[in-house]
Write an enzyme that holds these catalytic residues in place. Sequence first.
Site, PDB file in Angstrom:
ATOM      1  N   HIS A  94       0.833  -1.355  -0.127  1.00  0.00           N
ATOM      2  CA  HIS A  94      -0.109  -0.226   0.166  1.00  0.00           C
ATOM      3  C   HIS A  94       0.766   1.445  -0.247  1.00  0.00           C
ATOM      4  CE1 HIS A  94      -2.192   3.738   1.994  1.00  0.00           C
ATOM      5  NE2 HIS A  94      -3.712   2.323   1.441  1.00  0.00           N
ATOM      6  N   CYS A 485      -0.845  -3.205 -16.812  1.00  0.00           N
ATOM      7  CA  CYS A 485      -0.390  -1.708 -15.418  1.00  0.00           C
ATOM      8  C   CYS A 485       0.186  -2.230 -13.806  1.00  0.00           C
ATOM      9  CB  CYS A 485      -2.499  -0.689 -15.471  1.00  0.00           C
ATOM     10  SG  CYS A 485      -3.397  -2.694 -14.562  1.00  0.00           S
TER      11      CYS A 485
HETATM   12  C1  PEP Z   1      -1.827  -5.636 -10.353  1.00  0.00           C
HETATM   13  O1  PEP Z   1      -2.076  -6.878  -9.748  1.00  0.00           O
HETATM   14  O2  PEP Z   1      -0.859  -5.730 -10.803  1.00  0.00           O
HETATM   15  C2  PEP Z   1      -2.525  -4.481 -10.346  1.00  0.00           C
HETATM   16  C3  PEP Z   1      -2.006  -3.472 -10.726  1.00  0.00           C
HETATM   17  O3  PEP Z   1      -3.285  -4.776  -9.507  1.00  0.00           O
HETATM   18  P1  PEP Z   1      -3.281  -3.853  -7.732  1.00  0.00           P
HETATM   19  O4  PEP Z   1      -2.059  -3.595  -7.363  1.00  0.00           O
HETATM   20  O5  PEP Z   1      -4.263  -3.024  -7.142  1.00  0.00           O
HETATM   21  O6  PEP Z   1      -3.603  -5.374  -7.052  1.00  0.00           O
END
Ligand code: PEP
Length: 531
Positions: A94, A485
């Site tokens: 986080h 992403c």
């Molecule tokens: C991921 O898991 O790469 C992602 C972009 O989602 P999060 O980091 O919100 O789990």
Amino acid sequence: MRIDPEQLNQLLRPVFDLAEKKNAIKGARLIAKGLNAGPGAACGKVVFNADDAVEWVKRGETVILVRIETSPEDISGMDAAVGILTARGGMTSHAALVARQMGKVCVAGCGALGINYSAREMKVKEHIIKEGDYISIDGTTGEVISGKISTRPSEILQVIVQKSLDPEKSDMYKLFRKLMKWADKRRRLKIRTNADQGDQAITALAFGAEGIGLCRTEHMFFGEGKIEAMREMILAETAEDRKVALSKLLPLQKKDFTEIFRVMKGFPVTIRTLDPPLHEFLPHQEEEIEKLAGIMGVGAEKVKAKIEELKEVNPMLGLRGCRLGIVYPEITRMQARAIFEAACSVQKEGIEVHPEIMIPLVGNVNELKQQAEVVRLAAKEVMENYKEVVKYTVGTMIELPRAALTADKIAEVAEFFSFGTNDLTQTTYGLSRDDAGKFLDHYYEKGILKEDPFQTVDQEGVGELMKIGVRKGRSVRKGLKIGICGEHGGESKSVEFCDRIGLDYVSCSPFRVPIARLAAAQAAVKAKKKK
Ligand code: PEP
Ligand code: MG
């Protein structure tokens, strides 16, 4: 080709006075090292909680927020502080994710810190650092240094973000502009950003982003007064209670989406349906629990019991992602309504909108089918109501090995893919993204791993799954749009890999956009040479 894209961090962030830093290290003031989670240099007085950070900054202090780990309760403090230092958590924890998106200096997972909140101090080896003592953190190297070191602001930021410096008066900025122009001429990959607030989107656009590749809707509730509505929804006992909480969330979501669509002016915006790891969103502190109980009109004991009931042994593998929307379809419905109400209103204003609705943590095509249906139905209802037709797509994240392995089946429903390499790394390696920081050092020391797989794509393992995902996905849907992403989308070696396996775009935090632009250009140059 001679510039390592990561070096751009030195231009885009505040840096330490080099001589002062050298002296500090010579004087044995380097007390610990953590993960270089948010590049740049920051120096300030130590505070150990978010409220103090806000208070101290109000009275003119510059602070570094030190926490064992962070959660949404800490957002206001993270925003107020110049830097964030945590004892726990990896590169996709986080603290790391949020700090990078905010553009804050951050050193995470610094296991040597013995933080004692009640004594308002931390022990680091033989050093004791008390609240109010100065520390300096280097988010580019992960170094934690006791005492003060002067920092120098970035000229590029002064021109692009703060707009406090005339571009024509900065030679540094002019060189940067020239370099970016060269890069844009060569790159094939599009560069998008991960942003969930209007100001982040504005910064990213100024850095050259060409769309939003990930809007984490759960992060839209981080703001003051919003987190309670989100928690109320999570903790609702009955469908009726949930309905009440959702009706509070809808206008908040709609307002935020409207702002984002307006800022992005026709660039594509990928909005992900809710994916809140429950342990990050449940209240932890007694006063937070009491406040929430007051809002919900129930006793604190009841809230505590519900929190206990919702606690999961493995929250990262628990009721997250699409699973939440499958259990409670009304959540997805509310979000889809908010997205399309915002899209219709902004389109009516004459601004182009391109929403892409993304379903997270899909492992089986049937999960996606179910959620896509909910989204499409809500979209249809809203558009009929508004007498407006908005073009949109529904796609999915590929962030579980099973999703990559069954990408052909998933592509029958998904209109686009985006690799979530944070979770894909976590689940491929079976390595907790929040806990790995504690022991990965042993792996580097013993030569088992050369690099943190949460920073740079593990091409042999995770990368292989990505290749399978691309091949299988496009075997069913020719020309399927595919991006990334996960945090790797802004790391230069990973960007090169994404170019090589034929992705269409990479998406990264706003401050990494220029790095990704340069890395994408270098990847294209290398690819051309190989031909
Ligand atoms: C991921 O898991 O790469 C992602 C972009 O989602 P999060 O980091 O919100 O789990
Ligand atoms: Mg994920």
